[in-house]
Design an enzyme around this catalytic site. Structure first.
Site, PDB file in Angstrom:
ATOM      1  N   GLU A   1      -2.667   1.906  -0.889  1.00  0.00           N
ATOM      2  CA  GLU A   1      -3.509   1.602   0.456  1.00  0.00           C
ATOM      3  C   GLU A   1      -2.977   0.617   1.276  1.00  0.00           C
ATOM      4  O   GLU A   1      -3.190   0.629   2.300  1.00  0.00           O
ATOM      5  CB  GLU A   1      -4.890   1.470  -0.183  1.00  0.00           C
ATOM      6  CG  GLU A   1      -5.505   2.580  -0.928  1.00  0.00           C
ATOM      7  CD  GLU A   1      -6.816   2.243  -1.774  1.00  0.00           C
ATOM      8  OE1 GLU A   1      -7.925   2.287  -1.002  1.00  0.00           O
ATOM      9  OE2 GLU A   1      -6.709   1.891  -2.788  1.00  0.00           O
TER      10      GLU A   1
ATOM     11  N   PRO B   1      10.694   3.372  -6.759  1.00  0.00           N
ATOM     12  CA  PRO B   1      10.764   2.914  -5.292  1.00  0.00           C
ATOM     13  C   PRO B   1      10.766   4.405  -4.326  1.00  0.00           C
ATOM     14  O   PRO B   1      10.467   3.999  -3.140  1.00  0.00           O
ATOM     15  CB  PRO B   1      12.183   2.530  -5.347  1.00  0.00           C
ATOM     16  CG  PRO B   1      12.521   1.906  -6.768  1.00  0.00           C
ATOM     17  CD  PRO B   1      11.744   3.084  -7.634  1.00  0.00           C
TER      18      PRO B   1
ATOM     19  N   GLY C   1      -1.057  13.083  -5.196  1.00  0.00           N
ATOM     20  CA  GLY C   1      -0.376  13.300  -4.428  1.00  0.00           C
ATOM     21  C   GLY C   1       0.512  11.881  -4.402  1.00  0.00           C
ATOM     22  O   GLY C   1       1.506  11.927  -3.676  1.00  0.00           O
TER      23      GLY C   1
ATOM     24  N   ARG D   1       6.208  -5.350  -9.210  1.00  0.00           N
ATOM     25  CA  ARG D   1       7.584  -4.402  -9.893  1.00  0.00           C
ATOM     26  C   ARG D   1       7.155  -3.126  -9.187  1.00  0.00           C
ATOM     27  O   ARG D   1       5.952  -2.761  -9.516  1.00  0.00           O
ATOM     28  CB  ARG D   1       7.688  -4.636 -11.218  1.00  0.00           C
ATOM     29  CG  ARG D   1       8.594  -3.780 -11.798  1.00  0.00           C
ATOM     30  CD  ARG D   1       9.996  -4.604 -11.932  1.00  0.00           C
ATOM     31  NE  ARG D   1      11.071  -3.927 -12.421  1.00  0.00           N
ATOM     32  CZ  ARG D   1      11.521  -3.716 -13.677  1.00  0.00           C
ATOM     33  NH1 ARG D   1      10.485  -4.267 -14.648  1.00  0.00           N
ATOM     34  NH2 ARG D   1      12.601  -3.096 -13.882  1.00  0.00           N
TER      35      ARG D   1
HETATM   36 MO1  MOS Z   1      -9.270   4.936  -2.364  1.00  0.00          MO
HETATM   37  S1  MOS Z   1     -10.175   4.881  -0.605  1.00  0.00           S
HETATM   38  O1  MOS Z   1      -9.873   3.684  -3.210  1.00  0.00           O
HETATM   39  O2  MOS Z   1      -9.691   6.522  -2.982  1.00  0.00           O
END
Ligand code: MOS
Length: 757
Positions: free
Chosen positions: A718, A645, A477, A641
Site C-alpha cells: 500500500e 524484489p 495478485g 527486508r
Molecule cells: Mo488493503 S485497503 O488493507 O485491502
C-alpha cells in the site's frame, strides 16, 4: 568461502523470483471465483434501486417471472431469513454494510439491491432483473460534495475499534499556531475513489445439506466464513470459503458485501448452486469505495522552517447506517517532530453505499493533504522541500513517546534526491525547460503502518523430496503464493519448484487477512515455526528408525540444512536427504505447524512500526495545448527486508500508477439528480493506462526490521500510493504556477496558469 556465505547467496530470500503461479494464470488454468461451474447451477442478477433515498412500495415481478428459464424472483417476502452479523474478536464477523440485504424496504443509496432474479442462464436472469418494476416513495437524498461534519457523539464505532473524534493531541496547537511567525492554513479535497479491480466481485454458493461452500474473491476468507455462519445461523465449521486466485481487490474485497449473502440465500431457497457476479456498474454502487474527504491542515513554523504546530481536521462522507472512518490522520501524529499537534475528524452522512478501506486507507488521502501543506510551506519559506522535511524529522514517535522499530526516511530522501538529480532543481515556477516543454519537479514523503496479524501455517516434508506449505490466507495478485514458497524453500533447502503452496481455503489453518500490507510480515514467523517443527519431528524420526544412519544419536546431536540431516560434529558434508529418512521410516510425510502472534492492535507497543518512503516526480507542461504529463518518477521505499524484489517492485510500480490516476484522473461523481455514481464504467471513470505512465524508478533500502519478524520484512502493498499525489501536485505547481488543492487536477484548473505559450 564459508558455508554461511554460500547459503546466503543461494538463499531464495531476497532473490528476484518470478511468480510461481504465473504459468497457471497466463495459460488460463487458474480458476478465479467465478470460473467454477457446477451441474444444475443457476445464475442470479440483482435488481438495483433507481432512487437514492425512499421506500419500495410495490414490486411487480409478474412479467419477469413469466420469462423463459426464470426460476425465481426473490425479494424481502420470499428470500428467507438472513440474520445480521456482528463483529466478534479480532477479524471475525466484519462487514462494512451491516444491514443484511432485503432487511427492510428502505432505500438508502442508489443501486441498493431490492430483488434478485434467478434463471437457468445469465442472460435470462439479466432479462428478468430488467423486467422487475419497482414503485417507490421518494425522499430527498443527499450526495452533496461539500462535507460539513455531522453532529455526532464523541466515540463512534468503526470497523476495527471505537474511534474518538479527537484522535491525537499534544501541547497546545491552537495557541502555538496563533503565535507562529509563519503559518499555512489550507483545505485539501480528495474525491470518492472506486477500487475497480479488473475482476468483478461475485459469489458462487453451493449447499450440501447444512454444509455451505462459497467461492468468492475474498481478501479475508475466515472473516467471510464467520459472517456467513452468522447470517445463515450455521456452525462456523459448516461454512467453507474458497478463494484460489484474486484479480486484485485494493480493499474492496476485504469485507463481504450483500451480493454474497444473496447468492447463498438464493441457493438455499432453490436447492441448487447459484452464481452471482455483479456488473461493473454495481462495482461503483455496492462494494465500497474510498470516501470523499475534505481536510484542513494548519501548520505553524519558525521562519527557518521548524514546525511549531500541526493541525489536521478532516471530514469523510459515509453511508446512512454505517460508520466508516477514513483515517486521514493515520500518519499525522508521528510524521514530523512538532511539539503542538491536534488531529480531529468528523463525518458527513450521505446517501451512498458504505465506504470501505481502499489501498492505504486514510494515509493516502491524509498524506496527500499534509504533504501538500509541507510543500506549500517550503515554497512560502523558500526552503527546499527535502530540507524542510529533514529539518523536522523526529527521533521518536512523539505521539506515543516510543522509538520507531526502524525508520530510515532521511536515507530515502537522500537516495531519492540523488537518483532523481534533485540538486539541479531551480525553484522558480516555470524556470526549467527541456525540448520545448516546461518541467515541474516535486516530491513528497510517505509512510504506512507495519505489523503482524495472527497467522497459522503448516509445512510438510514428503518422501519424494517435496515440501508443502499451507496457510489459509489469500493471494490477491501481490505474490503471496511465491512468498510462501520462498519461505518454505529457505527453511527446508528444497528448490522452489519442489514446493507446493496451498492457500485460499478455510479448510486450511487460519492465515492472515490480505489487508494492511501485513501478509508477508505475518507469514514469516508462522512458516518458519512450522518448518522448524517439521524438522524437529524429522530429527526424532532419524534417531528412532531402525537402520537409520542416525539411530544411535540424539536429536540434539543432529542438524538440518539444505534438505539434509547430518551430525553437527561431522558438518553437513555427509548429510542424508530428508526423503531418504522418511522412506526408511515408511513415512509419506512429516508435518509441523507454526503460529505468528499479532502485533497489530497491541495496546502497549514498545515500538512504533511503519514503512517509510518518498517520491520524486517530474511533469512536463505544454502550455499551448494545456497538456500536463507525468514524465518521470523516482520512488524509494524503506520497508525492511524485501523478500521478493521482483514482486516488491511490481507492487510499488502499481501503486505509483494508481497515484498518477489519483492525481490526474480518478473521481467517482454522484449525479445530484438521482444520487447515482454517474461515471460507473471504465470509460468514464478514468484510470491511468500505459500511455499515462512514465518510467518508474523504484529503489528499496535494506534495513531489516527485526521487530516485525526474524527476516525483518515489512509490507509493501500500500505504501507506494501514499504521498505520490502530493508530489505530482507540487511538480504541477512548479511547472504551471497553479496550486490544485482538489483532486484530480483538471485541465480547467491549469488554464489559469500564468505560464503560457
Ligand atoms: Mo488493503 S485497503 O488493507 O485491502
Amino acid at each position: 568461502m564459508p558455508a554461511t556465505q554460500e547459503t546466503a547467496t543461494t538463499s531464495p530470500i531476497g532473490r528476484k523470483t518470478p511468480r510461481i503461479d504465473g504459468p497457471v494464470k497466463v495459460s488460463g488454468v487458474a480458476q478465479y471465483a467465478s470460473d467454477f461451474h457446477f451441474p444444475g447451477m443457476l445464475y442470479a442478477v440483482p435488481v438495483e434501486a433507481t432512487i437514492a433515498s425512499g421506500r419500495v412500495t410495490k414490486l411487480d415481478t409478474a412479467a419477469a417471472e413469466k420469462l423463459p428459464g426464470v426460476r425465481a424472483i426473490f425479494h424481502r417476502a420470499n428470500i428467507g431469513k438472513i440474520f445480521r452479523s456482528i463483529q466478534g474478536q479480532g477479524f471475525e464477523g466484519i462487514s462494512d454494510e451491516r444491514r443484511p440485504p432485503f432487511e427492510d424496504d428502505v432505500i438508502r443509496y442508489y443501486g441498493q439491491y431490492i430483488a434478485l432474479a434467478v434463471a437457468d442462464t445469465f442472460e435470462s436472469a439479466k432479462a428478468a432483473a430488467d423486467a422487475v418494476r419497482a414503485t417507490y416513495t421518494k425522499e430527498k437524498h443527499n450526495v452533496d460534495p461539500d462535507l460539513q461534519a455531522d453532529d455526532e457523539p464523541d466515540v463512534v464505532p468503526t470497523t476495527f475499534i471505537p474511534t474518538k473524534r479527537l484522535q491525537s493531541e499534544r501541547g497546545n496547537a491552537e495557541s502555538a499556531f496563533a503565535s507562529a511567525p509563519a503559518k499555512l492554513d489550507q483545505t485539501y479535497v480528495t474525491p470518492t475513489h472506486t477500487h475497480n479491480p479488473i475482476e468483478l466481485q461475485g459469489a458462487t454458493a453451493l449447499w450440501e445439506g447444512s454444509m455451505l461452500t462459497v467461492y468468492e474473491e475474498s481478501q479475508a476468507i475466515f472473516n467471510l466464513q464467520g459472517v456467513l455462519a452468522q447470517m445463515f445461523g450455521l456452525p462456523k465449521e459448516n461454512v467453507r470459503v474458497i478463494t484460489k486466485f484474486v484479480g486484485s481487490g485494493f480493499g474492496s474485497k476485504l469485507w463481504p458485501w450483500t451480493h454474497c449473502a444473496l447468492a447463498v440465500a438464493a441457493a438455499r431457497q432453490l436447492g441448487k448452486p447459484v452464481k452471482l457476479v455483479i456488473s461493473r456498474k454495481m462495482m461503483f454502487q455496492s462494494v465500497g469505495h474510498r470516501p470523499r474527504t475534505q481536510q484542513r491542515v494548519r501548520l505553524g513554523a519558525t521562519p527557518d522552517g521548524k514546525l511549531v504546530s500541526f493541525e489536521h481536521d478532516y471530514v469523510n462522507h459515509h453511508a446512512i447506517l454505517d460508520n466508516y472512518h477514513e483515517d486521514c490522520g493515520e500518519a499525522s501524529a508521528f510524521n514530523y517532530s512538532v511539539p503542538n499537534l491536534r488531529i480531529k475528524f468528523g463525518r458527513a452522512r450521505r446517501n451512498v453505499g458504505s465506504p470501505t478501506a481502499m489501498r492505504g486507507p486514510g494515509a493516502v488521502p491524509g498524506l496527500y493533504a499534509t504533504e501538500s501543506a509541507l510543500n506549500e510551506l517550503a515554497d512560502q519559506l523558500k526552503i527546499d522541500p527535502v530540507q524542510l522535511r529533514i529539518l523536522n524529522e523526529p527521533n521518536i514517535d512523539e505521539s506515543l513517546g516510543i522509538p520507531f522499530s526502524s525508520r530510515h526516511k532521511v536515507e530515502c530522501f537522500e537516495l531519492g534526491a540523488e537518483k532523481f538529480g534533485w540538486a539541479k532543481r531551480s525553484s522558480e515556477v516555470g524556470s526549467m525547460k527541456r525540448d520545448g516543454l516546461i518541467l515541474g519537479w516535486g516530491m513528497a514523503g510517505c509512510s504506512w503502518g507495519a505489523g503482524r496479524f495472527p497467522a497459522v501455517a503448516n509445512v510438510q516434508l514428503r518422501d519424494d523430496g517435496t515440501v508443502r506449505v499451507a496457510s489459509g490466507t489469500q493471494d490477491i495478485g501481490t505474490g503471496t503464493y511465491t512468498i510462501l514458497a520462498q519461505l518454505a524453500a529457505q527453511k527446508t533447502g528444497v528448490p522452489l519448484e519442489k514446493v507446493e503452496v496451498a492457500l485460499g481455503d478455510t479448510s486450511l489453518p487460519e492465515g492472515p487477512i490480505s489487508g494492511g500490507s501485513m501478509v508477508t510480515g505475518s507469514l514469516v514467523p508462522a512458516v518458519f515455526a512450522a518448518a522448524d517443527n517439521a524438522i524437529a519431528s524429522l530429527l526424532t524420526i532419524a534417531t528412532t528408525t531402525a537402520g537409520s544412519a542416525f539411530d544411535k544419536r540424539k536429536p540434539a546431536d543432529l542438524a538440518f540444512e539444505g534438505g539434509r540431516v547430518f551430525v553437527k560434529a561431522d558438518g553437513p558434508g555427509a548429510g542424508v536427504p530428508f526423503a531418504d529418512l522418511l522412506g526408511r521410516a515408511n513415512l509419506r510425510l512429516v508435518t509441523g505447524s507454526g503460529k505468528a502472534e499479532a502485533t497489530f492492535g497491541d495496546p502497549k507497543p514498545k515500538f512504533s512500526t511503519h514503512s517509510f518512503g518518498c517520491h520524486f516526480v517530474e511533469v512536463t507542461w505544454q502550455p499551448a495545448i494545456a497538456r500536463l504529463r507525468v514524465s518521470r518518477v523516482v520512488t524509494v521505499i524503506d520497508a525492511g527486508r524485501i523478500i521478493n524484489p521482483l514482486a516488491g517492485r511490481n507492487q510499488i510500480e502499481g501503486a505509483v500508477v494508481m497515484g498518477i490516476g489519483m492525481a490526474l484522473l480518478e473521481e467517482t461523481s454522484y449525479d445530484p439528480r438521482n444520487g447515482a455514481p454517474i461515471n460507473s464504467n471504465l470509460a468514464d471513470y478514468m484510470m491511468a493506462v500505459n500511455a499515462d505512465v512514465p518510467p518508474i524508478d523504484v529503489h528499496f533500502l535494506d534495513f531489516p526490521d527485526k521487530e516485525i519478524n526474524e527476516l525483518g520484512a515489512r509490507g509493501i502493498g500500500e505504501i507506494g500510493l501514499a504521498g505520490i499525489a502530493a508530489a505530482i501536485t507540487a511538480a504541477t505547481h512548479h511547472a504551471t504556477g497553479v496550486r490544485v488543492r482538489e483532486l484530480p487536477i483538471k485541465i480547467e484548473d491549469l488554464l489559469t496558469s500564468p505560464i503560457l505559450a
